[in-house]
Design a protein around this motif. Structure first.
Motif, PDB file in Angstrom:
ATOM      1  N   ARG A 368       1.008  -1.561  -0.043  1.00 30.30           N
ATOM      2  CA  ARG A 368      -0.494   0.044  -0.352  1.00 30.30           C
ATOM      3  C   ARG A 368       0.962   1.155   0.250  1.00 30.30           C
ATOM      4  O   ARG A 368       2.546   0.474   0.110  1.00 30.30           O
ATOM      5  CB  ARG A 368      -1.153   0.008   1.051  1.00 30.30           C
ATOM      6  CG  ARG A 368      -0.078   0.540   2.949  1.00 30.30           C
ATOM      7  CD  ARG A 368      -1.462   0.206   3.542  1.00 30.30           C
ATOM      8  NE  ARG A 368      -0.387   0.774   4.952  1.00 30.30           N
ATOM      9  CZ  ARG A 368      -1.101   0.530   6.125  1.00 30.30           C
ATOM     10  NH1 ARG A 368      -2.271   0.370   6.155  1.00 30.30           N
ATOM     11  NH2 ARG A 368      -0.218   1.139   7.577  1.00 30.30           N
ATOM     12  N   GLU A 376      -4.226   5.940   3.602  1.00 30.90           N
ATOM     13  CA  GLU A 376      -4.090   5.537   2.492  1.00 30.90           C
ATOM     14  C   GLU A 376      -4.122   6.583   1.571  1.00 30.90           C
ATOM     15  O   GLU A 376      -5.172   7.331   1.293  1.00 30.90           O
ATOM     16  CB  GLU A 376      -4.168   4.269   2.488  1.00 30.90           C
ATOM     17  CG  GLU A 376      -3.919   2.977   0.909  1.00 30.90           C
ATOM     18  CD  GLU A 376      -4.361   1.676   0.897  1.00 30.90           C
ATOM     19  OE1 GLU A 376      -4.707   1.351   0.891  1.00 30.90           O
ATOM     20  OE2 GLU A 376      -4.634   1.147   2.384  1.00 30.90           O
ATOM     21  N   TRP A 379      -4.766   4.532  -5.393  1.00 29.64           N
ATOM     22  CA  TRP A 379      -4.385   3.373  -6.706  1.00 29.64           C
ATOM     23  C   TRP A 379      -3.989   4.492  -7.966  1.00 29.64           C
ATOM     24  O   TRP A 379      -5.260   3.991  -8.521  1.00 29.64           O
ATOM     25  CB  TRP A 379      -4.858   2.365  -6.649  1.00 29.64           C
ATOM     26  CG  TRP A 379      -4.290   1.530  -5.207  1.00 29.64           C
ATOM     27  CD1 TRP A 379      -3.373   1.995  -4.539  1.00 29.64           C
ATOM     28  CD2 TRP A 379      -4.104   0.195  -5.407  1.00 29.64           C
ATOM     29  NE1 TRP A 379      -2.942   1.273  -3.568  1.00 29.64           N
ATOM     30  CE2 TRP A 379      -3.404  -0.034  -3.913  1.00 29.64           C
ATOM     31  CE3 TRP A 379      -4.109  -0.767  -6.031  1.00 29.64           C
ATOM     32  CZ2 TRP A 379      -2.363  -0.880  -4.056  1.00 29.64           C
ATOM     33  CZ3 TRP A 379      -2.976  -2.791  -5.675  1.00 29.64           C
ATOM     34  CH2 TRP A 379      -2.861  -2.354  -4.689  1.00 29.64           C
ATOM     35  N   ASP A 380      -3.830   5.477  -8.690  1.00 34.15           N
ATOM     36  CA  ASP A 380      -4.803   6.309  -9.353  1.00 34.15           C
ATOM     37  C   ASP A 380      -3.609   6.661 -10.236  1.00 34.15           C
ATOM     38  O   ASP A 380      -3.914   6.794 -11.647  1.00 34.15           O
ATOM     39  CB  ASP A 380      -5.433   7.390  -8.951  1.00 34.15           C
ATOM     40  CG  ASP A 380      -4.531   8.432  -7.838  1.00 34.15           C
ATOM     41  OD1 ASP A 380      -3.280   8.678  -8.487  1.00 34.15           O
ATOM     42  OD2 ASP A 380      -4.354   9.418  -8.164  1.00 34.15           O
ATOM     43  N   THR A 419       4.242   5.238  -7.066  1.00 34.77           N
ATOM     44  CA  THR A 419       2.627   5.460  -6.979  1.00 34.77           C
ATOM     45  C   THR A 419       1.991   4.088  -7.554  1.00 34.77           C
ATOM     46  O   THR A 419       3.330   2.750  -7.299  1.00 34.77           O
ATOM     47  CB  THR A 419       2.139   6.315  -8.115  1.00 34.77           C
ATOM     48  OG1 THR A 419       2.758   6.026  -9.341  1.00 34.77           O
ATOM     49  CG2 THR A 419       3.629   7.815  -8.014  1.00 34.77           C
ATOM     50  N   ILE A 420       1.168   4.009  -8.085  1.00 38.97           N
ATOM     51  CA  ILE A 420       0.113   2.569  -7.966  1.00 38.97           C
ATOM     52  C   ILE A 420      -0.807   2.370  -8.326  1.00 38.97           C
ATOM     53  O   ILE A 420      -1.994   3.270  -8.129  1.00 38.97           O
ATOM     54  CB  ILE A 420      -0.327   1.540  -6.416  1.00 38.97           C
ATOM     55  CG1 ILE A 420       0.729   1.127  -5.373  1.00 38.97           C
ATOM     56  CG2 ILE A 420      -0.718   0.013  -7.163  1.00 38.97           C
ATOM     57  CD1 ILE A 420       1.002   0.257  -4.350  1.00 38.97           C
ATOM     58  N   ASP A 421      -0.766   2.375 -10.210  1.00 39.43           N
ATOM     59  CA  ASP A 421      -2.523   2.746 -11.173  1.00 39.43           C
ATOM     60  C   ASP A 421      -2.946   2.132 -11.097  1.00 39.43           C
ATOM     61  O   ASP A 421      -3.268   0.959  -9.816  1.00 39.43           O
ATOM     62  CB  ASP A 421      -1.501   2.843 -12.912  1.00 39.43           C
ATOM     63  CG  ASP A 421      -1.157   1.107 -12.883  1.00 39.43           C
ATOM     64  OD1 ASP A 421      -1.637   0.072 -12.490  1.00 39.43           O
ATOM     65  OD2 ASP A 421      -0.502   1.172 -14.033  1.00 39.43           O
ATOM     66  N   GLY A 424      -2.772  -1.552 -10.256  1.00 38.31           N
ATOM     67  CA  GLY A 424      -2.230  -2.829  -8.990  1.00 38.31           C
ATOM     68  C   GLY A 424      -0.974  -2.572  -9.172  1.00 38.31           C
ATOM     69  O   GLY A 424       0.053  -3.019  -8.845  1.00 38.31           O
ATOM     70  N   MET A 426       3.026  -1.350  -9.355  1.00 36.99           N
ATOM     71  CA  MET A 426       3.728   0.087  -8.442  1.00 36.99           C
ATOM     72  C   MET A 426       4.585   0.324  -9.470  1.00 36.99           C
ATOM     73  O   MET A 426       5.394  -0.009 -10.066  1.00 36.99           O
ATOM     74  CB  MET A 426       4.155  -0.589  -7.275  1.00 36.99           C
ATOM     75  CG  MET A 426       4.720   0.235  -6.117  1.00 36.99           C
ATOM     76  SD  MET A 426       6.612   0.380  -6.338  1.00 36.99           S
ATOM     77  CE  MET A 426       7.020  -1.365  -6.308  1.00 36.99           C
TER      78      MET A 426
END
Length: 539
Positions: A368, A376, A379-380, A419-421, A424, A426
């Motif tokens: 996360r 948290e 995830w964008d 970042t996480i899109d 998923g 990273m």
């Protein structure tokens, strides 16, 4: 109510037992420290590992004892790992590139009793031996015909020492959660910290990381682990290869471009793994020599962010680059950039965009991103956050530490910003300590470095924050030109300008002959920050 399945503790010897029984004749090829190429197979490795465990027991090594190794990737080092753990002891890898005082500190902190060492490190260890009261014997990984005179206490050549055992021995039984390996972080800030792996964590890490969307090795692969076994558990390849039945091609001490290419080509290597600096050296050799690399299919690149230009150079040669992220504390693989259906079918540039991310985790790792307040983040794909991970292959604390190293709700703080899109994936944007905070906004040093590496005249690049009278910090780009090339500030800034926001552009460019690196091959940002902290006139 308990299940009715057999109790089969996940101990590391199960891996080499499996390889010997079902893939016993699979070749294990090593470039030896002495020079010649050595050939063996899993059946022989298994026999000799049993003899090694038997011989350690005769030395008085007991379960839980630490046995150190300072060695290159060879068949003997593989035997040492399986023999040490098969005796119930703990393999303790040492990085010879650390400062001597750090090596002594680590050995004394671990209280290792014996050491297996290669000929390459005798002089270093002879100087350290008076500072190492716990080590009772040094076992030099060579034969009697190449064993030199040495002042190391109890020194003996490996082959003679091993020949005293016949291998009629049973692996030491124990719990799967018993400690198996000890690897120390490099200690770039503060003292090194010991990560203590268990048999269970290593076995399930190997199983999880060999899933098809992860490393996906098979018995048809010929695997060259260029990453040394003393780097973060050898990226688990000494465990993944035997469980899959893959052949091993071990490069020994010669990690230059020419040596790697010649061994890969001669032995038909299909899969390999190392940090970016190794592959930059290989590609430079290939460009200069036009040497072939005809059998290689996949290369895993981790340890630090992989420059886009490096990925593109391999892909042009028909070699698929698999970007990975991890750390000593995650056994070490945390994520691998496989291809999910949601992102399949991209064109070449879109695929390179994807390969710049570090991917998604295997089963057994969760992740996360959170803000400084612990909340948290979404995830964008654009929101930055502090990366945290958890799972049975992630450490909960450090060896001999007084307390666990987890957040109150059980997550490990990696020290990375990411970042996480929505799919998923990273993407590491910086280390927490390396991100550039300019006018209240964050600038990713890693992204700037990767873009700078796309300049045709740049061999290596680093971006650090320098103190600024108005903006607090501003990016400074430090570059090493390729051999025989010149690179200018204006050409580099012109190269970057169309690719980043204007306020991300470095305020200046410094051309140097060499960029400092850590003992694990990463750029030593701490030294660069010290050197250039006042570059813009702020003390």
């Amino acid at each position: 109510m308990l299940g009715l399945m057999q109790d089969w503790p996940l101990r590391l010897h199960r891996l080499i037992d499996h390889a010997a029984r079902h893939h016993g004749a699979r070749p294990i090829v090593s470039r030896s420290v002495e020079g010649p190429v050595h050939r063996t197979d899993y059946a022989a490795i298994h026999r000799r590992s049993l003899a090694l465990a038997q011989r350690l027991a005769r030395e008085g090594v007991k379960p839980g004892d630490r046995v150190a190794t300072m060695a290159w990737n060879t068949w003997r080092h593989i035997e040492a790992w399986y023999g040490i753990t098969g005796a119930g002891a703990i393999y303790h890898t040492l990085n010879p590139r650390l400062f001597p005082d750090q090596i002594a500190w680590i050995l004394n902190h671990a209280e290792s009793r014996l050491m297996f060492c290669d000929l390459s490190f005798l002089k270093l260890l002879e100087g350290l031996a008076p500072k190492l009261p716990h080590i009772l014997r040094f076992i030099v990984l060579t034969g009697p015909e190449t064993m030199p005179e040495t002042s190391l206490p109890g020194a003996v050549d490996y082959e003679s020492w091993l020949a005293e055992a016949d291998g009629d021995f049973e692996w030491v039984a124990g719990e799967e959660n018993a400690a198996a390996g000890l690897c120390y972080t490099s200690g770039t800030t503060g003292e090194p910290k010991g990560v203590l792996y268990s048999h269970r964590s290593n076995v399930i890490h190997a199983l999880a990381c060999n899933a098809p969307d992860m490393l996906g090795l098979s018995a048809t692969d010929r695997v060259m682990p260029v990453v040394p076994m003393f780097h973060a558990n050898g990226w688990c390849l000494p465990f993944i290869a035997p469980l899959s039945g893959a052949s091993l091609v071990l490069p020994g001490p010669k990690l230059d471009g020419e040596s790697l290419q010649s061994l890969m080509q001669a032995e038909g290597v299909t899969f390999t793994a190392a940090v970016p600096t190794v592959w930059l050296g290989l590609l430079q050799y290939l460009e200069a020599s036009s040497a072939p690399l005809s059998t290689l299919k996949r290369v895993v690149i981790g340890g630090s962010a992989c420059p886009r230009a490096l990925t593109a150079a391999f892909e042009r040669r028909g070699v698929h680059v698999v970007h990975a992220w991890g750390m000593t504390e995650t056994s070490p693989i945390g994520t691998i950039c496989g291809v999910k259906p949601e992102v399949a079918g991209r064109d070449a540039e879109g695929t390179l965009d994807l390969q710049e991310t570090q991917g998604f985790p295997p089963f057994t790792v969760d992740m996360r991103i959170v803000g400084d307040d612990g909340a948290e983040k979404p995830w964008d794909g654009t929101t930055f956050g502090n990366l945290q991970v958890r799972g049975p292959t992630v450490t909960r604390g450090y060896f001999k530490a007084e307390r666990d190293a987890l957040t109150p709700d059980g997550w490990f703080e990696t020290g990375d910003v990411a970042t996480i899109d929505p799919a998923g994936y990273m993407h590491i944007t910086d280390r927490t300590k390396d991100v550039i905070k300019s006018g209240g906004e964050w600038i990713s040093s890693i992204e700037l470095e990767n873009l700078a590496m796309g300049h045709p005249d740049v061999a290596e690049a680093a971006v650090v924050a320098a103190r600024h009278p108005k903006w607090d910090e501003r990016p400074l780009l430090v570059v090493v030109p390729k051999a025989g090339r010149e690179v200018s500030r204006d050409s580099l800034l012109a190269h970057l300008a169309p690719q980043v926001a204007k306020w991300w552009l470095p305020d200046d460019v410094v051309v140097v002959a060499e960029i400092p690196h850590t003992a694990t091959g990463k750029i030593l940002k701490t030294k660069l920050r010290e050197q250039f902290a006042g570059y813009f006139g702020v003390p």
